[in-house]
Motif scaffolding. Structure first.
Motif, PDB file in Angstrom:
ATOM      1  N   ARG A 242       0.967  -1.182   0.083  1.00  0.00           N
ATOM      2  CA  ARG A 242       0.045  -0.035  -0.037  1.00  0.00           C
ATOM      3  C   ARG A 242       1.192   1.331   0.001  1.00  0.00           C
ATOM      4  O   ARG A 242       1.575   1.407   0.871  1.00  0.00           O
ATOM      5  CB  ARG A 242      -0.872  -0.062   1.004  1.00  0.00           C
ATOM      6  N   THR A 243       0.863   1.905  -0.960  1.00  0.00           N
ATOM      7  CA  THR A 243       1.675   3.148  -1.212  1.00  0.00           C
ATOM      8  C   THR A 243       0.812   4.200  -1.669  1.00  0.00           C
ATOM      9  O   THR A 243       0.090   4.448  -2.685  1.00  0.00           O
ATOM     10  CB  THR A 243       2.698   2.976  -2.226  1.00  0.00           C
ATOM     11  N   ASP A 244       1.048   5.474  -1.144  1.00  0.00           N
ATOM     12  CA  ASP A 244       0.158   6.609  -1.590  1.00  0.00           C
ATOM     13  C   ASP A 244       1.201   7.371  -2.580  1.00  0.00           C
ATOM     14  O   ASP A 244       2.077   8.023  -2.472  1.00  0.00           O
ATOM     15  CB  ASP A 244      -0.017   7.620  -0.383  1.00  0.00           C
ATOM     16  N   ASP A 255       5.985   2.516   0.115  1.00  0.00           N
ATOM     17  CA  ASP A 255       5.926   2.794   1.512  1.00  0.00           C
ATOM     18  C   ASP A 255       5.715   1.464   2.425  1.00  0.00           C
ATOM     19  O   ASP A 255       6.611   0.946   3.154  1.00  0.00           O
ATOM     20  CB  ASP A 255       4.822   3.722   1.474  1.00  0.00           C
ATOM     21  N   MET A 256       4.329   1.015   2.399  1.00  0.00           N
ATOM     22  CA  MET A 256       3.943   0.007   3.297  1.00  0.00           C
ATOM     23  C   MET A 256       3.749  -1.388   2.559  1.00  0.00           C
ATOM     24  O   MET A 256       3.227  -1.369   1.608  1.00  0.00           O
ATOM     25  CB  MET A 256       2.644   0.331   3.754  1.00  0.00           C
ATOM     26  N   MET A 274       7.275  -0.252   6.636  1.00  0.00           N
ATOM     27  CA  MET A 274       6.834   0.900   6.293  1.00  0.00           C
ATOM     28  C   MET A 274       7.887   2.204   6.196  1.00  0.00           C
ATOM     29  O   MET A 274       8.954   2.154   7.023  1.00  0.00           O
ATOM     30  CB  MET A 274       5.633   1.425   6.820  1.00  0.00           C
ATOM     31  N   SER A 276       6.744   5.320   6.495  1.00  0.00           N
ATOM     32  CA  SER A 276       5.973   6.412   7.098  1.00  0.00           C
ATOM     33  C   SER A 276       5.601   6.530   8.340  1.00  0.00           C
ATOM     34  O   SER A 276       4.843   7.207   8.819  1.00  0.00           O
ATOM     35  CB  SER A 276       4.450   6.467   6.124  1.00  0.00           C
ATOM     36  N   ALA A 277       6.157   5.522   9.116  1.00  0.00           N
ATOM     37  CA  ALA A 277       5.977   5.585  10.702  1.00  0.00           C
ATOM     38  C   ALA A 277       7.096   4.851  11.268  1.00  0.00           C
ATOM     39  O   ALA A 277       7.688   3.773  10.698  1.00  0.00           O
ATOM     40  CB  ALA A 277       4.771   5.066  11.043  1.00  0.00           C
TER      41      ALA A 277
END
Lengths: 373, 373
Positions: A242-244, A255-256, A274, A276-277
């Motif tokens: 899952r990537t934006d 990303d994820m 990920m 992003s965190a």
């Protein structure tokens, strides 16, 4: 397939974790450092890891010393050389790099470059007659890894991958307790690894340089931990990414990514990676309890609990070096000095990259991918 | 598909979480209890949950009172009736159960039986003209769930499923903060739910009575939380089951099952369910922070953190009842009194069971299963 009985017997017979062999399926703890002769390292790449993390560790080493630098920035190389006492003859750039063959100070080359350059600079080092310690992830593709292994083999040189957690006391203690059966028969592994990638221009976020996103860089810690904590090699994977893509950081790399690992004994592994965190957690469940690390693979501040829940916090015995990096540097030097195979050789890096390729394929094709034994 | 914009607008316009609707996709918080009239409940099944957990809650209720018991054990029924002031005319067995139609004290039947009996006793209650609160999981199959919904609809009676966490302050506060955007755009959900099933003769471990293993009983909390925390319905699942069939507890039902949920907005859900260890954890990650509950769905002692890591622990405002069970009992009574749809109606139970069927199918067939919108 992993020969669990055989490994179990080996452990029961000798308590010997330092048995010969490679990879998670025959995980081996590093042995203590003999003092005495120091081998010379050339650090290739003066980025944040090579310069900021690795170079300051030589002062903690017993068998390793810094003798050379390779950098594209002459002023920076001069400054670092002066600070760390590297002689003028130990300063190289990427054009005259092959000249390391004529520098007898250099025994080992440590490749701290962006991932896309690992294969080239490993192979050139081997051809120059040097042993190689190469940072993880080993390379963007398993074909690259195979070429690196072949080049070092052909040159009769050792190849080790920079899996620092294999020299980190909390991870070593967690592995030891898992192996001696403290939590019973292993059932389930879970790890989350992530950090917030803030700089959109970092090479990590350029696919041509990194080979991939969070999985290659940070998720590989979860994957490698799944293998060293269970002592097994997965035989199937399933993954979802899952990537934006509208986020400027993630135009090129993921990303994820969540991935599942099936192990032959029946242990199930579940990992999340990920960019992003911040997340750094390892959980290993057995039928008699659990081993938990959080953070598990940090530079420092790792914590370990063994039992049920987090009542029983463990302070592990010291690791093989003053810290995980010193242990890693000295292990490679000792392997060269004693003509031993490093506990995390090129084959260990190749295994992770093959699994990572399957994880990416699974995410693309939305299906379970079986891995060759 | 979930209409995110529409829900977002509703929330922004009114802050109104008690909007009409059902299921996770239009999650609604229960409203405060009007004091006054108390409706009469018949508890069907005097097992550990009905007798040990539910019956003691009526003293905390504003709109609910215990007026009848249904049990196959006459002595136990007499004893419980005496202890809780249930009149002789409120004591039933499974043979004369349909006679509840002639007892005007009974407004609502609460089915606390093994899962395999949920459909029969719900449908018979509806035919007897009573509203039904049925324990989770709703039934062993979606066909059963559909028959239960149809029977209540035909009888003009309400049907609610015993999802107590929808009345639990920590979960309600976590949902509220997720909905108002406190952690930004949602990205990732993770939940582990398990307990150690010690008694091999428990009905939970008999497939004919339970309909399934840990997923039906405890993993459903992770699944339901994935839906109420994200406010979305998954559109695909993937699952892997691991059960030691030589363990006498797990001859008929699964122990461990890991499942992934893909949500239309891009949120990825990852859940683990097991019957062989205690685990109770919920994590929701957004692009601006995270919400974490551990334990998340306990009878008591739940804890909540919002932000990054676990620095910021939250004490939520009181829930709709003195506790989650009183809130649940009174919500159903209020829905009957005010002719409203319960926030966790039969359709909510059916949704979980449809997803559970897909999870089991995925584990059997080792492939991703797409769910119908």
């Amino acid at each position: 397939m992993v020969d669990l009985n055989r490994r179990g017997l080996v452990l029961a017979a000798g308590g010997a974790m330092a048995a010969a062999g490679i990879g998670a399926s025959s995980w081996a703890a590093p042995v203590a450092a003999p003092s005495g002769r120091k081998l010379g390292y050339a650090i290739v790449g003066l980025g944040s890891y090579g310069l900021g993390v690795i170079i300051p560790q030589f002062k903690h080493c017993q068998n390793s010393r810094l003798v050379a630098l390779v950098s594209g920035d002459p002023a920076k190389a001069q400054r670092v050389a002066a600070e760390y006492g590297v002689p003028e003859r130990g300063i190289y750039n990427y054009q005259n790099y092959d000249g390391i063959r004529d520098n007898p100070d250099i025994d080992i080359v440590y490749v701290c470059l962006p991932v896309s350059m690992h294969a080239e600079y490993t192979i050139r080092a081997a051809k120059a007659g040097k042993h190689v310690l190469c940072e993880k992830p080993m390379a963007p593709s398993s074909a690259d890894c195979e070429a690196m292994i072949a080049a070092c083999k052909q040159a009769g040189k050792k190849l080790m991958i920079g899996y620092r957690c294999h020299f980190e006391p909390y991870n070593l203690e967690a592995i030891r307790r898992a192996r001696v059966g403290e939590i019973g028969k292993l059932r389930y592994f879970r790890s989350e690894h992530g950090f917030t990638a803030n700089n959109p221009s970092a090479w990590r976020l350029k696919k041509a340089m990194s080979g991939g996103g969070s999985l290659m860089d940070i998720g590989i810690y979860a994957l490698n931990a799944a293998r060293y904590m269970t002592g097994e090699e997965p035989n199937a994977v399933y993954a979802t990414e899952r990537t934006d893509r509208s986020d400027p950081r993630f135009r090129e790399v993921e990303d994820m990514i969540e991935f599942e690992l099936e192990f032959p004994s029946g242990v199930l592994g579940s990992c999340m990676s990920m960019y992003s965190a911040n997340q750094n957690h390892i959980l290993l469940m057995g039928d008699k309890g659990r081993i938990e690390l959080e953070p598990g693979t940090g530079y420092r501040g790792n914590r370990l609990w063994v039992g049920n829940g987090r009542e029983n916090e463990i302070t592990p015995p010291p690791g093989p070096g003053a810290n995980q990096w010193a242990g890693q540097l000295d292990h490679m030097a000792q392997c060269v000095l004693q003509d031993r195979q490093p506990i995390v050789p090129g084959e260990e890096g190749l295994r992770d990259i093959r699994i990572i390729e399957a994880v990416y394929q699974s995410a693309r094709e939305k299906r379970r991918i079986a891995l060759r034994a």
